[in-house]
Design a protein around this motif. Sequence first.
Motif, PDB file in Angstrom:
ATOM      1  N   TYR A 175       4.848  -9.150  11.749  1.00  0.00           N
ATOM      2  CA  TYR A 175       4.137  -8.858  10.561  1.00  0.00           C
ATOM      3  C   TYR A 175       2.542  -9.115  10.644  1.00  0.00           C
ATOM      4  O   TYR A 175       1.912  -8.392  10.376  1.00  0.00           O
ATOM      5  CB  TYR A 175       4.845  -9.894   9.557  1.00  0.00           C
TER       6      TYR A 175
ATOM      7  N   ASP B 109      12.546 -11.670   8.171  1.00  0.00           N
ATOM      8  CA  ASP B 109      11.937 -10.593   8.300  1.00  0.00           C
ATOM      9  C   ASP B 109      10.667 -10.494   7.464  1.00  0.00           C
ATOM     10  O   ASP B 109      10.944 -10.062   6.109  1.00  0.00           O
ATOM     11  CB  ASP B 109      12.575  -9.373   8.522  1.00  0.00           C
TER      12      ASP B 109
ATOM     13  N   SER C 209       8.067  -8.646   7.244  1.00  0.00           N
ATOM     14  CA  SER C 209       7.737  -7.559   6.823  1.00  0.00           C
ATOM     15  C   SER C 209       8.536  -6.673   5.599  1.00  0.00           C
ATOM     16  O   SER C 209       8.000  -6.320   4.519  1.00  0.00           O
ATOM     17  CB  SER C 209       7.743  -6.221   8.035  1.00  0.00           C
ATOM     18  N   LYS C 210       9.837  -7.047   5.748  1.00  0.00           N
ATOM     19  CA  LYS C 210      10.668  -6.924   4.921  1.00  0.00           C
ATOM     20  C   LYS C 210      10.661  -7.371   3.495  1.00  0.00           C
ATOM     21  O   LYS C 210      10.430  -7.048   2.483  1.00  0.00           O
ATOM     22  CB  LYS C 210      12.184  -7.035   5.091  1.00  0.00           C
TER      23      LYS C 210
ATOM     24  N   SER D  16       7.824  -8.858   2.339  1.00  0.00           N
ATOM     25  CA  SER D  16       6.415  -8.213   1.997  1.00  0.00           C
ATOM     26  C   SER D  16       6.383  -7.092   1.171  1.00  0.00           C
ATOM     27  O   SER D  16       6.290  -6.793   0.107  1.00  0.00           O
ATOM     28  CB  SER D  16       5.494  -8.096   3.100  1.00  0.00           C
ATOM     29  N   ASN D  17       7.550  -6.007   1.741  1.00  0.00           N
ATOM     30  CA  ASN D  17       7.578  -4.906   0.928  1.00  0.00           C
ATOM     31  C   ASN D  17       8.554  -4.938  -0.276  1.00  0.00           C
ATOM     32  O   ASN D  17       8.007  -4.418  -1.368  1.00  0.00           O
ATOM     33  CB  ASN D  17       8.436  -3.882   2.052  1.00  0.00           C
ATOM     34  N   GLU D  18       9.499  -5.952  -0.408  1.00  0.00           N
ATOM     35  CA  GLU D  18      10.089  -6.086  -1.565  1.00  0.00           C
ATOM     36  C   GLU D  18       9.180  -7.160  -2.514  1.00  0.00           C
ATOM     37  O   GLU D  18       9.375  -6.759  -3.965  1.00  0.00           O
ATOM     38  CB  GLU D  18      11.210  -7.105  -1.375  1.00  0.00           C
TER      39      GLU D  18
ATOM     40  N   ASP E  17       6.138  -6.312  -2.793  1.00  0.00           N
ATOM     41  CA  ASP E  17       5.147  -5.479  -3.262  1.00  0.00           C
ATOM     42  C   ASP E  17       5.728  -4.624  -4.314  1.00  0.00           C
ATOM     43  O   ASP E  17       5.179  -4.334  -5.415  1.00  0.00           O
ATOM     44  CB  ASP E  17       4.653  -4.372  -2.443  1.00  0.00           C
ATOM     45  N   LYS E  18       7.194  -4.357  -4.277  1.00  0.00           N
ATOM     46  CA  LYS E  18       7.795  -3.718  -5.419  1.00  0.00           C
ATOM     47  C   LYS E  18       7.810  -4.661  -6.642  1.00  0.00           C
ATOM     48  O   LYS E  18       7.353  -4.014  -7.951  1.00  0.00           O
ATOM     49  CB  LYS E  18       9.213  -3.396  -4.898  1.00  0.00           C
TER      50      LYS E  18
ATOM     51  N   GLU F 151      -4.172  -3.961  11.302  1.00  0.00           N
ATOM     52  CA  GLU F 151      -4.660  -2.941  10.096  1.00  0.00           C
ATOM     53  C   GLU F 151      -6.021  -3.320   9.714  1.00  0.00           C
ATOM     54  O   GLU F 151      -6.697  -2.627   9.383  1.00  0.00           O
ATOM     55  CB  GLU F 151      -3.861  -3.049   9.331  1.00  0.00           C
TER      56      GLU F 151
ATOM     57  N   ASP G  57       0.670  -6.847  12.699  1.00  0.00           N
ATOM     58  CA  ASP G  57       0.489  -5.374  12.190  1.00  0.00           C
ATOM     59  C   ASP G  57      -0.656  -5.737  11.130  1.00  0.00           C
ATOM     60  O   ASP G  57      -1.684  -4.707  10.902  1.00  0.00           O
ATOM     61  CB  ASP G  57       1.745  -5.135  11.289  1.00  0.00           C
ATOM     62  N   LYS G  58      -0.645  -6.914  10.430  1.00  0.00           N
ATOM     63  CA  LYS G  58      -1.668  -7.231   9.313  1.00  0.00           C
ATOM     64  C   LYS G  58      -3.201  -7.360  10.039  1.00  0.00           C
ATOM     65  O   LYS G  58      -4.124  -6.809   9.559  1.00  0.00           O
ATOM     66  CB  LYS G  58      -1.333  -8.028   8.542  1.00  0.00           C
TER      67      LYS G  58
END
Length: 334
Positions: free
Chosen positions: A28, A174, A176-177, A179-181, A183-184, A35, A31-32
């Motif tokens: 995570y 996880d 990344s997982k 963080s994605n949730e 964001d939702k 980026e 990647d951050k």
Amino acid sequence: MDEVIRITKDIKTGNIKPIYFFMGEEPYYIDKLTEFIENNVLQEHERDFNQTILYGRDVTMEDVISNAKRFPMMAEHQVVIVKEAQELAKSIDKLESYAENPQPSTVLVFAYKYKTLDKRKKVTKNLAKTGLIFESKKLYENQVGEWIKRVLSGQGYAIEPKATIMLVEFLGTDLSKISNELDKLKIVLPKGHTISAKDVEDNIGISKDYNNFELRKAIGEKDQLKAYKIIDYFAQNPKDNPIVVTTSLVFSFFSQLLQYHGTKDKNPKNLANVLKVNPYFLKDYDLAARNYPMKKVSAVIATLRDIDIKSKGVGANALPQSDLLKEMLIHIFK
């Protein structure tokens, strides 16, 4: 997380290193940070000629070094990013000479996931001396809840303890997982909102009533009706509620109860530290400890070990998940 903030702050203020080596088990932050450099070191108009993205599986270390030795065109820096750099693990020693004397106008970034460098090697020492090495370590499950809280707080949100537990139990460690949730949730919920268990259920699809957290709570309270309702729900939805996860979490709960009984200092602050739980949930452990004396807790742990073995198909003639979960509750409540 504090180190990540420091790295990004330094880059923003112009304190830029010639080499960044991001490595470790938790992708995570790798990647951050990668980026962040990709989007912030160069101005948009400078990137066409001065920003190169390479992939470890497609290049050699010689290719990487050759790119890094180039000079920027009409810009102060050029940026060379090597994604999936762990694919170059066997040739990492070839970076030793460049790391000792890097091109000062180049910002060379390695996204080296799931692995770390040997700290005894000269290449590692050179990278640490002239550049920056950041190790992204995997968080333990008991640390993820606090991470969620801090991330949301920094973005203007709060979260209820139960909602945090639901996310961790459903998504694991996880980041990344998770963080994605999150964001939702941020798309549909206004800033300043406190995220509740219902918000998680409505927007992510995790049941607020039928989950492992509620099962452990029902077991702790000796609420047999509720516990059996939950395992019936699990039996009907086995893909979303694998028995190995359920038995593991119930085992963890009773292991914590064993620690609770063995802790002389029952001060809430000390207990929360020993059990590695949010103080908010201590009342659940206080009640469970009264319902399950130490001798009973030890017997339940032995039963859970047996159920775990059976769930893996050893000596159980492949019993269905529903039968094993019922067997588990029968032994716990008897």
